[in-house]
Design a protein around this motif. Structure first.
Motif, short mmCIF file in Angstrom:
data_model
loop_
_atom_site.label_atom_id
_atom_site.label_comp_id
_atom_site.label_asym_id
_atom_site.label_seq_id
_atom_site.Cartn_x
_atom_site.Cartn_y
_atom_site.Cartn_z
N GLU A 181 0.84 -1.20 0.00
CA GLU A 181 0.00 0.00 0.00
C GLU A 181 0.88 1.26 0.00
N ASP A 182 0.37 2.31 -0.58
CA ASP A 182 1.12 3.56 -0.63
C ASP A 182 1.51 4.05 0.76
N SER A 183 0.63 3.78 1.75
CA SER A 183 0.89 4.22 3.12
C SER A 183 2.07 3.48 3.76
N ALA A 184 2.50 2.37 3.14
CA ALA A 184 3.63 1.60 3.68
C ALA A 184 4.95 1.96 3.02
N LEU A 185 4.91 2.74 1.94
CA LEU A 185 6.12 3.02 1.16
C LEU A 185 7.18 3.79 1.95
N GLU A 186 6.74 4.54 2.95
CA GLU A 186 7.68 5.34 3.74
C GLU A 186 8.79 4.48 4.34
N ASP A 187 8.46 3.26 4.71
CA ASP A 187 9.45 2.39 5.34
C ASP A 187 10.49 1.86 4.35
N PHE A 188 10.33 2.17 3.07
CA PHE A 188 11.30 1.76 2.05
C PHE A 188 11.99 2.96 1.41
N THR A 189 11.83 4.12 2.03
CA THR A 189 12.45 5.34 1.51
C THR A 189 13.96 5.17 1.38
N GLY A 190 14.49 5.60 0.23
CA GLY A 190 15.93 5.53 0.01
C GLY A 190 16.38 4.32 -0.78
#
Length: 348
Positions: A181-190
């Motif tokens: 989900e788009d809301s989970a993408l933050e944890d893959f930043t970088g």
């Protein structure tokens, strides 16, 4: 089959004993050996009849064993030894791992009494950590949700399968196609995601369409590894049970004739990683969750105790679907905390 054969042998022995008792006197007198007849003329020696009677009775005594199959006795001995060994190896409780969705809350509603129970557990001399397979949102969003529900916790106390997946991607130095989900993408930043050469799949209802899954299918056929954040069959929402990522992962496995690497619960590595900074072994920890296989079964396979709660995704009979069964099955998280405080603290 083994029990039946053993029973037949025992029956034959008993029958033979009975025949011997009835006929030993008749047999000996029939062949002309009296009770007083001695051997070779030595009067001090016992008579042949007496010797034979002693021999017959000794053999019968030795052969009279309880009518219990050997495998039954062996199972009983193993159970006793196993129980003693488990009690000897179990150490004083040092840590409690707690599932989130379905155990402490269901979406934006807390399980009744869960906040107060967590506060009581905080007063005990144990470390507390929250472990979750939730992939619908990043750790920060999940933490904020729990704080709004008045749970006493810190963001660094949450260990998610998203974190475990990112760690694996960094170790392998691959570029993932992220089906989350788009809301989970933050944890893959970088992470580099252009020209992907790996497929990562979590719970992504908005992305589970033919085009996205077919793209993943083609990448896997070309050699990209399939990484499943977890393979839960279903989870609990306010409107009822809903499909988890497991069926979609299994579909890709089937279509590509490959096997996914699973990083979340119930994998042993997930639980060991969650315990790593708590300075305790699995034998010093207990897991509380609503999923018999992923939470309780996974924890117990890693060496921990597992407590199953009847909230969230629990369905009647779930406790019978894993072996060994849960250490305890109870109605809710507050009851699980009561059991820990009353029975597990200070146990050896």
């Amino acid at each position: 089959m083994a029990f039946t054969l053993y029973a037949l042998i025992q029956t034959a022995i008993l029958f033979t004993n009975a025949i011997a008792v009835l006929h030993e006197e008749r047999f000996l007198s029939k062949i002309g050996w009296g009770a007083e007849q001695s051997i070779g003329g030595f009067g001090d020696e016992p008579g042949i009849k007496a010797q034979l009677l002693n021999l017959i009775r000794s053999v019968r005594t030795v052969m009279r064993v309880p009518l219990i199959a050997p495998n039954v006795r062996l199972r009983q001995r193993r159970t006793l030894v196993g129980s003693k060994s488990m009690m000897a190896s179990r150490r004083a409780l040092k840590a409690v791992l707690i599932d989130l969705s379905g155990t402490l809350h269901i979406e934006d509603a807390a399980v009744p009494g869960a906040q107060e129970a967590l506060a009581r557990l905080r007063q005990a001399p144990v470390a507390v950590k929250f472990v979750t397979n939730t992939t619908k949102e990043c750790k920060r969003t999940l933490f904020e949700r729990l704080r709004r529900l008045n749970f006493d916790l810190q963001e660094q106390e949450i260990f998610t399968s998203l974190t475990a997946a990112r760690n694996l991607l960094e170790q392998r130095a691959v570029r993932p196609l992220l089906l989350v989900e788009d809301s989970a993408l933050e944890d893959f930043t970088g992470l580099e995601t252009s020209d992907p050469n790996a497929v990562v799949i979590g719970l992504a209802p908005d992305h589970f369409n033919y085009q996205a899954l077919n793209k993943a299918f083609r990448l896997i056929l070309d050699g990209a590894p399939l990484i499943a954040i977890h393979k839960a069959r279903y989870y609990k929402r306010k409107d009822g049970l809903a499909l988890g990522p497991g069926p979609f992962v299994t579909g890709l496995e089937y279509a590509t004739d490959t096997k996914a690497t699973v990083v979340g619960k119930p994998e042993k590595a997930f639980f060991l990683e969650a315990l790593r900074d708590l300075n305790c072994s699995p034998e010093e920890a207990v897991m509380i969750g609503d999923d018999a296989r992923d939470d309780v079964g996974g924890a117990q396979n890693a060496g921990m105790l597992g407590i199953l709660v009847k909230t969230g995704k629990y369905r009647p009979g779930d406790e019978g679907k894993i072996n060994p069964p849960p250490h305890l099955t109870c109605d809710s998280f507050p009851e699980a905390v009561n059991h820990i405080l009353e029975h597990l603290l200070g146990s050896k």
